[in-house]
Design a protein around this motif. Structure first.
Motif, mmCIF file in Angstrom:
data_model
loop_
_atom_site.group_PDB
_atom_site.id
_atom_site.type_symbol
_atom_site.label_atom_id
_atom_site.label_comp_id
_atom_site.label_asym_id
_atom_site.label_seq_id
_atom_site.Cartn_x
_atom_site.Cartn_y
_atom_site.Cartn_z
ATOM 1 N N GLU A 39 -2.998 -0.268 13.507
ATOM 2 C CA GLU A 39 -1.722 0.181 14.065
ATOM 3 C C GLU A 39 -0.713 0.490 12.958
ATOM 4 O OE1 GLU A 39 -3.786 -2.081 17.299
ATOM 5 O OE2 GLU A 39 -3.569 -2.310 15.147
ATOM 6 N N ASP A 40 -0.667 -0.354 11.933
ATOM 7 C CA ASP A 40 0.258 -0.140 10.817
ATOM 8 C C ASP A 40 -0.169 1.043 9.959
ATOM 9 O OD1 ASP A 40 1.743 -2.338 11.678
ATOM 10 O OD2 ASP A 40 0.604 -3.720 10.413
ATOM 11 N N LEU A 41 -1.484 1.204 9.786
ATOM 12 C CA LEU A 41 -1.980 2.354 9.029
ATOM 13 C C LEU A 41 -1.609 3.657 9.722
ATOM 14 C CD1 LEU A 41 -5.490 1.034 8.014
ATOM 15 C CD2 LEU A 41 -3.660 1.676 6.445
ATOM 16 N N CYS A 42 -1.703 3.678 11.031
ATOM 17 C CA CYS A 42 -1.343 4.890 11.779
ATOM 18 C C CYS A 42 0.167 5.125 11.752
ATOM 19 C CB CYS A 42 -1.821 4.782 13.223
ATOM 20 S SG CYS A 42 -3.612 4.896 13.382
ATOM 21 N N ALA A 43 0.936 4.059 11.838
ATOM 22 C CA ALA A 43 2.395 4.193 11.888
ATOM 23 C C ALA A 43 2.967 4.691 10.564
ATOM 24 C CB ALA A 43 3.030 2.856 12.266
ATOM 25 N N ASP A 44 2.420 4.231 9.427
ATOM 26 C CA ASP A 44 2.944 4.638 8.120
ATOM 27 C C ASP A 44 1.829 4.513 7.079
ATOM 28 O OD1 ASP A 44 4.385 5.251 5.858
ATOM 29 O OD2 ASP A 44 5.995 3.824 6.260
ATOM 30 N N THR A 45 0.931 5.471 7.107
ATOM 31 C CA THR A 45 -0.244 5.435 6.227
ATOM 32 C C THR A 45 0.154 5.340 4.761
ATOM 33 O OG1 THR A 45 -1.438 6.756 7.851
ATOM 34 C CG2 THR A 45 -2.411 6.590 5.652
ATOM 35 N N ARG A 46 1.121 6.126 4.369
ATOM 36 C CA ARG A 46 1.526 6.153 2.950
ATOM 37 C C ARG A 46 1.985 4.775 2.474
ATOM 38 N NH1 ARG A 46 5.259 8.155 -1.031
ATOM 39 N NH2 ARG A 46 4.363 9.956 -2.093
ATOM 40 N N ALA A 47 2.801 4.114 3.273
ATOM 41 C CA ALA A 47 3.295 2.782 2.896
ATOM 42 C C ALA A 47 2.152 1.776 2.808
ATOM 43 C CB ALA A 47 4.345 2.296 3.892
ATOM 44 N N GLN A 48 1.177 1.866 3.713
ATOM 45 C CA GLN A 48 0.061 0.928 3.693
ATOM 46 C C GLN A 48 -0.859 1.191 2.507
ATOM 47 O OE1 GLN A 48 0.151 -1.754 5.669
ATOM 48 N NE2 GLN A 48 2.056 -0.863 6.398
ATOM 49 N N VAL A 49 -1.063 2.461 2.170
ATOM 50 C CA VAL A 49 -1.857 2.791 0.974
ATOM 51 C C VAL A 49 -1.153 2.248 -0.270
ATOM 52 C CG1 VAL A 49 -2.696 4.689 -0.481
ATOM 53 C CG2 VAL A 49 -3.010 4.782 2.007
ATOM 54 N N ALA A 50 0.154 2.360 -0.298
ATOM 55 C CA ALA A 50 0.915 1.823 -1.429
ATOM 56 C C ALA A 50 0.770 0.302 -1.508
ATOM 57 C CB ALA A 50 2.382 2.221 -1.317
ATOM 58 N N ARG A 51 0.706 -0.380 -0.365
ATOM 59 C CA ARG A 51 0.493 -1.834 -0.351
ATOM 60 C C ARG A 51 -0.864 -2.187 -0.965
ATOM 61 N NH1 ARG A 51 0.438 -4.284 5.122
ATOM 62 N NH2 ARG A 51 0.403 -6.237 3.975
ATOM 63 N N VAL A 52 -1.899 -1.432 -0.580
ATOM 64 C CA VAL A 52 -3.238 -1.674 -1.130
ATOM 65 C C VAL A 52 -3.216 -1.456 -2.640
ATOM 66 C CG1 VAL A 52 -5.631 -0.867 -1.179
ATOM 67 C CG2 VAL A 52 -4.436 -1.108 1.012
ATOM 68 N N ALA A 53 -2.616 -0.353 -3.068
ATOM 69 C CA ALA A 53 -2.532 -0.062 -4.502
ATOM 70 C C ALA A 53 -1.801 -1.190 -5.228
ATOM 71 C CB ALA A 53 -1.822 1.273 -4.725
ATOM 72 N N GLY A 54 -0.717 -1.662 -4.639
ATOM 73 C CA GLY A 54 0.038 -2.755 -5.254
ATOM 74 C C GLY A 54 -0.787 -4.009 -5.426
ATOM 75 N N LEU A 55 -1.585 -4.356 -4.417
ATOM 76 C CA LEU A 55 -2.439 -5.531 -4.526
ATOM 77 C C LEU A 55 -3.447 -5.356 -5.660
ATOM 78 C CD1 LEU A 55 -3.289 -8.298 -3.196
ATOM 79 C CD2 LEU A 55 -5.073 -6.964 -2.074
ATOM 80 N N LEU A 56 -3.896 -4.127 -5.860
ATOM 81 C CA LEU A 56 -4.862 -3.840 -6.921
ATOM 82 C C LEU A 56 -4.208 -3.652 -8.284
ATOM 83 C CD1 LEU A 56 -7.096 -1.334 -4.935
ATOM 84 C CD2 LEU A 56 -7.570 -3.753 -5.419
ATOM 85 N N GLY A 57 -2.886 -3.712 -8.325
ATOM 86 C CA GLY A 57 -2.182 -3.543 -9.590
ATOM 87 C C GLY A 57 -2.070 -2.096 -10.029
#
Length: 141
Positions: A39-57
């Motif tokens: 649901e969050d990925l659909c609502a704001d994919t860009r922000a969620q991708v940025a969260r994943v990238a952040g976790l990976l440094g």
């Protein structure tokens, strides 16, 4: 609780127990486990991708984020899947099991739950999972 000791017991629990355990680990170890909801990925994919990238440094620029968002859209993934006749996912499915692409819209879990699973979902109050899978709304929070 750590990601390591959760993973070792996951094959002996229900979906609810599995999901709740990872939800708890994600809250306890935010620098190691990132819980994403479709649901969050659909609502704001860009922000969620940025969260994943952040976790990976990783700190991708805007163009890289946009490219990932385009490549990871439901339609783009379905097209790649069809172009390869589902070869990538075939090894992960059991004999006779349908492919993993349904319709690409949030909330489909409500339609897939059995009546017993729906009753169990309604009794989640206080567990934490009601935050992830609200009964009355399409998107949590």
């Amino acid at each position: 609780m750590t990601p390591n000791n959760v993973a070792c017991v996951m094959c002996h629990v229900t979906w609810f127990e599995h999901t709740l355990a990872w939800w708890r680990v994600a809250r306890a170890c935010p620098g190691q486990v990132l819980l994403l909801r479709y649901e969050d990925l659909c609502a704001d994919t860009r922000a969620q991708v940025a969260r994943v990238a952040g976790l990976l440094g990783v700190q991708p620029d805007g163009a890289a984020l946009d490219a990932v968002v385009r490549a990871s859209s439901f339609e783009a993934m379905r097209q790649r899947h069809e172009a390869t006749d589902g070869a990538a996912s075939r090894a992960m499915r059991h004999e006779g099991e349908a492919g993993h692409f349904r319709r690409g819209s949030p909330g489909g879990w409500r339609e897939k739950f059995t009546p017993e699973q729906s009753r169990r979902r309604e009794r989640l109050g206080g567990s934490g999972l009601e935050e992830l899978f609200p009964v009355t709304t399409g998107v949590a929070r």
